[in-house]
Design an enzyme around this catalytic site. Structure first.
Site, PDB file in Angstrom:
ATOM      1  N   LYS A 287     -25.421   6.457 -81.889  1.00 55.80           N
ATOM      2  CA  LYS A 287     -25.737   6.931 -80.298  1.00 55.80           C
ATOM      3  C   LYS A 287     -27.410   7.324 -80.412  1.00 55.80           C
ATOM      4  O   LYS A 287     -27.890   7.009 -79.360  1.00 55.80           O
ATOM      5  CB  LYS A 287     -25.145   8.629 -80.282  1.00 55.80           C
ATOM      6  CG  LYS A 287     -23.768   8.166 -80.010  1.00 55.80           C
ATOM      7  CD  LYS A 287     -22.911   9.468 -80.155  1.00 55.80           C
ATOM      8  CE  LYS A 287     -21.453   8.974 -80.022  1.00 55.80           C
ATOM      9  NZ  LYS A 287     -20.170   9.980 -80.194  1.00 55.80           N
TER      10      LYS A 287
ATOM     11  N   ASP B  36     -20.193  13.793 -72.876  1.00 54.80           N
ATOM     12  CA  ASP B  36     -18.758  13.262 -73.263  1.00 54.80           C
ATOM     13  C   ASP B  36     -17.660  13.546 -72.409  1.00 54.80           C
ATOM     14  O   ASP B  36     -16.649  12.706 -72.459  1.00 54.80           O
ATOM     15  CB  ASP B  36     -18.356  14.175 -74.351  1.00 54.80           C
ATOM     16  CG  ASP B  36     -18.757  13.270 -75.814  1.00 54.80           C
ATOM     17  OD1 ASP B  36     -19.092  11.964 -75.668  1.00 54.80           O
ATOM     18  OD2 ASP B  36     -18.768  13.913 -76.951  1.00 54.80           O
TER      19      ASP B  36
ATOM     20  N   GLN C   5     -20.191  15.837 -81.921  1.00 52.90           N
ATOM     21  CA  GLN C   5     -19.498  14.900 -82.664  1.00 52.90           C
ATOM     22  C   GLN C   5     -18.006  15.476 -83.195  1.00 52.90           C
ATOM     23  O   GLN C   5     -18.020  16.408 -84.001  1.00 52.90           O
ATOM     24  CB  GLN C   5     -20.417  14.215 -83.673  1.00 52.90           C
ATOM     25  CG  GLN C   5     -19.497  13.087 -84.393  1.00 52.90           C
ATOM     26  CD  GLN C   5     -19.248  11.847 -83.200  1.00 52.90           C
ATOM     27  OE1 GLN C   5     -20.275  11.632 -82.444  1.00 52.90           O
ATOM     28  NE2 GLN C   5     -18.247  11.296 -83.134  1.00 52.90           N
TER      29      GLN C   5
END
Ligand code: NAP
Length: 290
Positions: A52, A119, A96
Protein backbone atom coordinates in the site's frame (compact mmCIF):
# COMPACT_ATOMS: atom_id res chain seq x y z
CA UNK A 1 -11.04 -16.99 -24.61
CA UNK A 2 -9.70 -13.59 -23.62
CA UNK A 3 -7.57 -13.19 -20.54
CA UNK A 4 -8.64 -10.28 -18.32
CA UNK A 5 -5.33 -8.67 -17.51
CA UNK A 6 -5.81 -7.06 -14.10
CA UNK A 7 -2.15 -6.14 -13.86
CA UNK A 8 -2.28 -4.15 -17.09
CA UNK A 9 -5.55 -2.41 -16.21
CA UNK A 10 -4.24 -1.56 -12.73
CA UNK A 11 -1.13 0.01 -14.30
CA UNK A 12 -3.36 2.11 -16.60
CA UNK A 13 -5.42 3.28 -13.64
CA UNK A 14 -2.26 4.15 -11.71
CA UNK A 15 -1.15 6.37 -14.60
CA UNK A 16 -4.55 8.08 -14.62
CA UNK A 17 -4.31 8.66 -10.86
CA UNK A 18 -0.75 10.02 -11.17
CA UNK A 19 -1.97 12.55 -13.76
CA UNK A 20 -4.71 13.68 -11.39
CA UNK A 21 -2.15 14.05 -8.59
CA UNK A 22 -0.05 16.26 -10.89
CA UNK A 23 -3.10 18.47 -11.47
CA UNK A 24 -3.86 18.70 -7.75
CA UNK A 25 -0.27 19.67 -6.94
CA UNK A 26 -0.14 22.13 -9.86
CA UNK A 27 -3.19 23.84 -8.39
CA UNK A 28 -1.19 24.53 -5.22
CA UNK A 29 -2.74 21.83 -3.02
CA UNK A 30 -0.87 19.10 -1.21
CA UNK A 31 -0.92 15.60 -2.77
CA UNK A 32 -3.51 13.06 -1.52
CA UNK A 33 -2.43 11.51 1.76
CA UNK A 34 -3.21 7.95 2.93
CA UNK A 35 -2.27 6.54 6.34
CA UNK A 36 -2.11 2.88 7.31
CA UNK A 37 -2.33 1.64 10.88
CA UNK A 38 -0.55 -1.67 11.42
CA UNK A 39 -0.81 -3.62 14.66
CA UNK A 40 1.72 -6.38 15.34
CA UNK A 41 3.99 -8.22 12.93
CA UNK A 42 1.78 -10.67 11.05
CA UNK A 43 3.65 -11.57 7.83
CA UNK A 44 0.64 -11.18 5.54
CA UNK A 45 -0.35 -7.81 7.04
CA UNK A 46 3.25 -6.52 6.83
CA UNK A 47 3.31 -7.43 3.12
CA UNK A 48 -0.07 -5.87 2.34
CA UNK A 49 0.79 -2.63 4.13
CA UNK A 50 4.20 -2.45 2.42
CA UNK A 51 2.41 -2.77 -0.96
CA UNK A 52 0.00 0.00 0.00
CA UNK A 53 2.85 2.36 0.88
CA UNK A 54 4.72 1.46 -2.32
CA UNK A 55 1.57 2.02 -4.41
CA UNK A 56 1.15 5.49 -2.85
CA UNK A 57 4.72 6.39 -3.80
CA UNK A 58 4.16 5.17 -7.37
CA UNK A 59 1.30 7.63 -7.97
CA UNK A 60 2.71 10.57 -6.00
CA UNK A 61 0.53 10.26 -2.88
CA UNK A 62 1.84 10.99 0.58
CA UNK A 63 1.68 8.01 2.89
CA UNK A 64 2.12 7.46 6.61
CA UNK A 65 2.60 4.23 8.49
CA UNK A 66 1.50 4.10 12.12
CA UNK A 67 2.72 1.00 13.91
CA UNK A 68 1.69 -0.55 17.20
CA UNK A 69 2.86 -3.66 18.97
CA UNK A 70 0.44 -6.58 19.49
CA UNK A 71 -0.26 -5.50 23.06
CA UNK A 72 -1.69 -2.08 22.16
CA UNK A 73 -4.97 -1.57 24.00
CA UNK A 74 -8.27 -1.05 22.24
CA UNK A 75 -8.53 2.31 23.97
CA UNK A 76 -5.16 3.49 22.60
CA UNK A 77 -6.08 2.40 19.10
CA UNK A 78 -9.50 4.08 19.25
CA UNK A 79 -7.90 7.27 20.51
CA UNK A 80 -5.47 7.22 17.55
CA UNK A 81 -8.42 6.76 15.20
CA UNK A 82 -10.09 9.85 16.66
CA UNK A 83 -6.87 11.76 16.08
CA UNK A 84 -6.66 10.57 12.45
CA UNK A 85 -10.35 11.41 11.90
CA UNK A 86 -9.57 15.00 12.89
CA UNK A 87 -6.29 15.36 11.00
CA UNK A 88 -6.86 17.77 8.14
CA UNK A 89 -3.56 16.80 6.55
CA UNK A 90 -4.92 13.28 5.95
CA UNK A 91 -7.53 12.32 3.32
CA UNK A 92 -8.11 8.72 4.29
CA UNK A 93 -6.74 5.90 6.39
CA UNK A 94 -7.01 2.17 6.84
CA UNK A 95 -6.53 -0.08 9.83
CA UNK A 96 -4.98 -3.29 8.54
CA UNK A 97 -7.01 -6.36 9.54
CA UNK A 98 -6.92 -8.79 11.26
CA UNK A 99 -6.37 -7.22 14.68
CA UNK A 100 -5.29 -9.08 17.84
CA UNK A 101 -8.15 -10.89 19.58
CA UNK A 102 -8.41 -8.41 22.47
CA UNK A 103 -9.43 -5.63 20.08
CA UNK A 104 -12.91 -5.52 18.56
CA UNK A 105 -12.54 -5.10 14.79
CA UNK A 106 -16.13 -3.95 14.52
CA UNK A 107 -15.58 -1.21 17.12
CA UNK A 108 -12.47 -0.08 15.26
CA UNK A 109 -14.23 -0.03 11.89
CA UNK A 110 -17.14 1.94 13.33
CA UNK A 111 -14.80 4.45 14.98
CA UNK A 112 -13.41 5.52 11.60
CA UNK A 113 -15.06 8.60 10.16
CA UNK A 114 -16.98 7.31 7.08
CA UNK A 115 -15.54 10.29 5.16
CA UNK A 116 -12.04 8.89 5.71
CA UNK A 117 -12.95 5.21 5.48
CA UNK A 118 -11.20 4.49 2.18
CA UNK A 119 -11.42 0.73 2.85
CA UNK A 120 -15.20 1.14 2.63
CA UNK A 121 -15.86 -1.16 5.61
CA UNK A 122 -17.82 1.31 7.77
CA UNK A 123 -21.56 0.45 7.94
CA UNK A 124 -22.36 3.94 6.60
CA UNK A 125 -20.37 3.26 3.43
CA UNK A 126 -21.77 -0.26 3.14
CA UNK A 127 -25.32 1.06 3.63
CA UNK A 128 -24.84 3.87 1.13
CA UNK A 129 -23.56 1.33 -1.39
CA UNK A 130 -26.64 -0.83 -0.84
CA UNK A 131 -29.05 2.03 -1.53
CA UNK A 132 -27.03 3.30 -4.47
CA UNK A 133 -25.66 6.49 -2.91
CA UNK A 134 -22.07 7.62 -3.55
CA UNK A 135 -19.84 5.73 -1.11
CA UNK A 136 -16.39 4.30 -0.67
CA UNK A 137 -16.81 0.79 -2.04
CA UNK A 138 -14.40 -1.73 -0.61
CA UNK A 139 -11.39 -2.42 -2.77
CA UNK A 140 -11.98 -5.92 -4.15
CA UNK A 141 -15.61 -5.43 -5.27
CA UNK A 142 -14.70 -2.01 -6.67
CA UNK A 143 -11.79 -3.56 -8.58
CA UNK A 144 -13.93 -6.39 -9.97
CA UNK A 145 -16.57 -3.97 -11.27
CA UNK A 146 -13.90 -1.78 -12.84
CA UNK A 147 -12.31 -4.78 -14.60
CA UNK A 148 -15.67 -5.82 -16.05
CA UNK A 149 -16.34 -2.24 -17.15
CA UNK A 150 -12.95 -1.72 -18.77
CA UNK A 151 -13.31 -4.95 -20.78
CA UNK A 152 -16.74 -3.74 -21.98
CA UNK A 153 -18.38 -6.90 -20.72
CA UNK A 154 -22.16 -6.71 -20.98
CA UNK A 155 -23.79 -7.14 -17.56
CA UNK A 156 -27.35 -5.91 -18.01
CA UNK A 157 -29.92 -8.70 -17.93
CA UNK A 158 -27.28 -11.39 -17.59
CA UNK A 159 -27.37 -14.19 -15.10
CA UNK A 160 -24.59 -13.71 -12.52
CA UNK A 161 -23.64 -16.23 -9.87
CA UNK A 162 -21.44 -15.12 -6.98
CA UNK A 163 -20.00 -17.99 -4.94
CA UNK A 164 -19.23 -16.60 -1.47
CA UNK A 165 -21.11 -14.11 0.70
CA UNK A 166 -18.37 -12.51 2.80
CA UNK A 167 -18.73 -8.88 3.87
CA UNK A 168 -15.61 -7.88 1.94
CA UNK A 169 -16.11 -9.70 -1.37
CA UNK A 170 -19.15 -11.84 -2.19
CA UNK A 171 -21.90 -9.78 -0.58
CA UNK A 172 -20.82 -6.35 -1.92
CA UNK A 173 -20.10 -7.75 -5.40
CA UNK A 174 -23.60 -9.22 -5.53
CA UNK A 175 -25.04 -5.84 -4.52
CA UNK A 176 -23.05 -3.91 -7.12
CA UNK A 177 -23.95 -6.34 -9.91
CA UNK A 178 -27.66 -6.09 -9.15
CA UNK A 179 -27.78 -2.30 -8.80
CA UNK A 180 -30.15 -0.35 -11.00
CA UNK A 181 -28.22 0.67 -14.08
CA UNK A 182 -25.93 -2.37 -13.83
CA UNK A 183 -28.91 -4.72 -13.92
CA UNK A 184 -27.60 -8.24 -13.60
CA UNK A 185 -29.83 -10.96 -12.19
CA UNK A 186 -27.76 -12.22 -9.29
CA UNK A 187 -27.64 -15.46 -7.33
CA UNK A 188 -25.48 -15.54 -4.20
CA UNK A 189 -24.23 -19.02 -3.36
CA UNK A 190 -22.54 -20.14 -0.13
CA UNK A 191 -21.59 -23.24 1.80
CA UNK A 192 -25.24 -24.21 2.39
CA UNK A 193 -26.25 -23.83 -1.26
CA UNK A 194 -27.79 -26.94 -2.79
CA UNK A 195 -27.08 -27.91 -6.42
CA UNK A 196 -24.14 -25.52 -6.57
CA UNK A 197 -22.61 -27.15 -9.65
CA UNK A 198 -25.86 -26.76 -11.60
CA UNK A 199 -26.28 -23.14 -10.44
CA UNK A 200 -22.73 -22.26 -11.50
CA UNK A 201 -23.23 -23.94 -14.88
CA UNK A 202 -26.14 -21.56 -15.58
CA UNK A 203 -24.09 -18.40 -14.99
CA UNK A 204 -23.29 -15.96 -17.77
CA UNK A 205 -20.93 -14.29 -15.29
CA UNK A 206 -19.44 -16.42 -12.53
CA UNK A 207 -17.61 -14.80 -9.62
CA UNK A 208 -15.73 -17.34 -7.51
CA UNK A 209 -14.90 -15.94 -4.07
CA UNK A 210 -14.88 -18.85 -1.66
CA UNK A 211 -11.20 -19.43 -0.90
CA UNK A 212 -11.06 -23.06 -2.00
CA UNK A 213 -8.29 -23.69 -4.55
CA UNK A 214 -9.45 -24.91 -7.98
CA UNK A 215 -12.97 -25.52 -6.68
CA UNK A 216 -14.67 -24.46 -9.94
CA UNK A 217 -14.08 -27.18 -12.53
CA UNK A 218 -14.73 -27.18 -16.27
CA UNK A 219 -18.11 -28.93 -16.05
CA UNK A 220 -19.39 -26.17 -13.68
CA UNK A 221 -18.96 -23.44 -16.29
CA UNK A 222 -21.21 -22.63 -19.24
CA UNK A 223 -19.66 -22.32 -22.72
CA UNK A 224 -18.88 -18.62 -23.30
CA UNK A 225 -19.26 -17.56 -19.65
CA UNK A 226 -17.24 -14.75 -18.04
CA UNK A 227 -15.27 -16.07 -15.07
CA UNK A 228 -13.89 -13.83 -12.33
CA UNK A 229 -11.59 -15.71 -10.00
CA UNK A 230 -11.17 -13.86 -6.70
CA UNK A 231 -9.59 -16.70 -4.74
CA UNK A 232 -6.03 -16.37 -3.54
CA UNK A 233 -4.91 -19.29 -1.44
CA UNK A 234 -1.22 -19.75 -0.67
CA UNK A 235 -0.19 -23.32 -1.37
CA UNK A 236 3.27 -24.79 -0.76
CA UNK A 237 5.45 -24.82 -3.87
CA UNK A 238 8.96 -26.00 -4.69
CA UNK A 239 8.99 -23.84 -7.85
CA UNK A 240 9.16 -20.49 -6.05
CA UNK A 241 11.76 -18.82 -3.86
CA UNK A 242 9.16 -17.99 -1.22
CA UNK A 243 8.15 -21.65 -0.96
CA UNK A 244 4.51 -20.94 -1.83
CA UNK A 245 2.38 -19.84 -4.75
CA UNK A 246 -1.10 -18.41 -5.15
CA UNK A 247 -3.98 -20.57 -6.35
CA UNK A 248 -7.33 -19.24 -7.44
CA UNK A 249 -10.74 -20.76 -6.82
CA UNK A 250 -11.02 -21.80 -10.48
CA UNK A 251 -9.29 -24.71 -12.19
CA UNK A 252 -7.84 -22.52 -14.91
CA UNK A 253 -6.68 -25.34 -17.21
CA UNK A 254 -10.22 -26.76 -17.53
CA UNK A 255 -12.23 -23.56 -17.38
CA UNK A 256 -10.20 -21.24 -19.63
CA UNK A 257 -10.97 -23.21 -22.77
CA UNK A 258 -14.74 -22.95 -22.19
CA UNK A 259 -15.20 -19.31 -21.23
CA UNK A 260 -15.20 -16.03 -23.15
CA UNK A 261 -13.24 -14.07 -20.49
CA UNK A 262 -11.30 -15.19 -17.45
CA UNK A 263 -9.14 -13.52 -14.80
CA UNK A 264 -5.85 -15.29 -14.01
CA UNK A 265 -4.45 -15.80 -10.50
CA UNK A 266 -2.16 -14.03 -9.91
CA UNK A 267 -2.55 -10.97 -12.13
CA UNK A 268 -6.34 -10.68 -12.23
CA UNK A 269 -8.37 -9.32 -9.32
CA UNK A 270 -5.39 -8.86 -6.95
CA UNK A 271 -3.76 -5.86 -8.68
CA UNK A 272 -7.20 -4.27 -9.04
CA UNK A 273 -7.78 -4.56 -5.29
CA UNK A 274 -4.53 -2.68 -4.69
CA UNK A 275 -5.28 0.11 -7.13
CA UNK A 276 -8.83 0.54 -5.83
CA UNK A 277 -7.54 1.77 -2.49
CA UNK A 278 -5.61 4.47 -4.36
CA UNK A 279 -8.74 5.35 -6.29
CA UNK A 280 -10.74 5.72 -3.06
CA UNK A 281 -7.99 7.90 -1.56
CA UNK A 282 -8.08 10.13 -4.62
CA UNK A 283 -11.88 10.40 -4.29
CA UNK A 284 -11.37 11.36 -0.64
CA UNK A 285 -8.80 14.02 -1.51
CA UNK A 286 -11.12 15.47 -4.14
CA UNK A 287 -14.09 15.21 -1.74
CA UNK A 288 -16.10 13.50 -4.45
CA UNK A 289 -18.09 11.17 -2.21
CA UNK A 290 -18.91 13.40 0.76
P1 NAP B 1 -14.46 -15.85 3.52
O1 NAP B 1 -14.76 -14.71 4.40
O2 NAP B 1 -13.84 -17.09 4.07
O3 NAP B 1 -15.82 -16.27 2.80
C1 NAP B 1 -15.90 -17.39 1.98
C2 NAP B 1 -17.30 -17.55 1.46
O4 NAP B 1 -17.33 -18.68 0.60
C3 NAP B 1 -18.34 -17.79 2.56
O5 NAP B 1 -19.51 -17.08 2.26
C4 NAP B 1 -18.59 -19.29 2.51
O6 NAP B 1 -19.91 -19.66 2.82
C5 NAP B 1 -18.34 -19.58 1.03
N1 NAP B 1 -17.88 -20.94 0.83
C6 NAP B 1 -16.84 -21.55 1.43
N2 NAP B 1 -16.74 -22.82 0.98
C7 NAP B 1 -17.74 -22.99 0.09
C8 NAP B 1 -18.17 -24.10 -0.70
N3 NAP B 1 -17.53 -25.27 -0.67
N4 NAP B 1 -19.23 -23.93 -1.50
C9 NAP B 1 -19.89 -22.74 -1.54
N5 NAP B 1 -19.52 -21.67 -0.81
C10 NAP B 1 -18.47 -21.79 -0.01
O7 NAP B 1 -13.53 -15.45 2.30
P2 NAP B 1 -13.30 -14.01 1.58
O8 NAP B 1 -12.63 -13.10 2.50
O9 NAP B 1 -14.54 -13.58 0.88
O10 NAP B 1 -12.24 -14.46 0.47
C11 NAP B 1 -12.55 -15.43 -0.51
C12 NAP B 1 -11.29 -15.69 -1.32
O11 NAP B 1 -10.92 -14.51 -1.99
C13 NAP B 1 -10.06 -16.07 -0.49
O12 NAP B 1 -9.25 -16.96 -1.26
C14 NAP B 1 -9.33 -14.78 -0.31
O13 NAP B 1 -7.94 -14.94 -0.09
C15 NAP B 1 -9.59 -14.15 -1.65
N6 NAP B 1 -9.49 -12.69 -1.68
C16 NAP B 1 -8.80 -12.16 -2.70
C17 NAP B 1 -8.70 -10.80 -2.83
C18 NAP B 1 -7.95 -10.25 -3.98
O14 NAP B 1 -7.64 -9.09 -3.98
N7 NAP B 1 -7.67 -11.04 -5.01
C19 NAP B 1 -9.31 -9.97 -1.89
C20 NAP B 1 -10.06 -10.52 -0.85
C21 NAP B 1 -10.16 -11.91 -0.77
P3 NAP B 1 -20.58 -19.42 4.28
O15 NAP B 1 -20.94 -17.97 4.33
O16 NAP B 1 -21.76 -20.31 4.26
O17 NAP B 1 -19.53 -19.82 5.28
Amino acid sequence: MQLIDGKKVAEEIKKEIALEVDKIVASGKRPPHLAAVLVGHDGGSETYVAYKIKDCEAVGFRSSLIRYEDDVTEEELLSKITELNNDNELDGFIVQLPLPKHISEQKVIEAIDPKKDVDGFHPVNVGRTVIGLPAYVSATPYGIMELIRRYNIEISGRNCVVVGRSQIVGRPVSILLSQKGVDATVTVAHSRTKNLEKICAEADILVAALGSPEFVKGHMVKEGAVVIDVGTTRIPSKETKSGWKLKGDVMFSEVAEKCSFITPVPGGVGPMTRVSLLKNTLLAAKKEIY
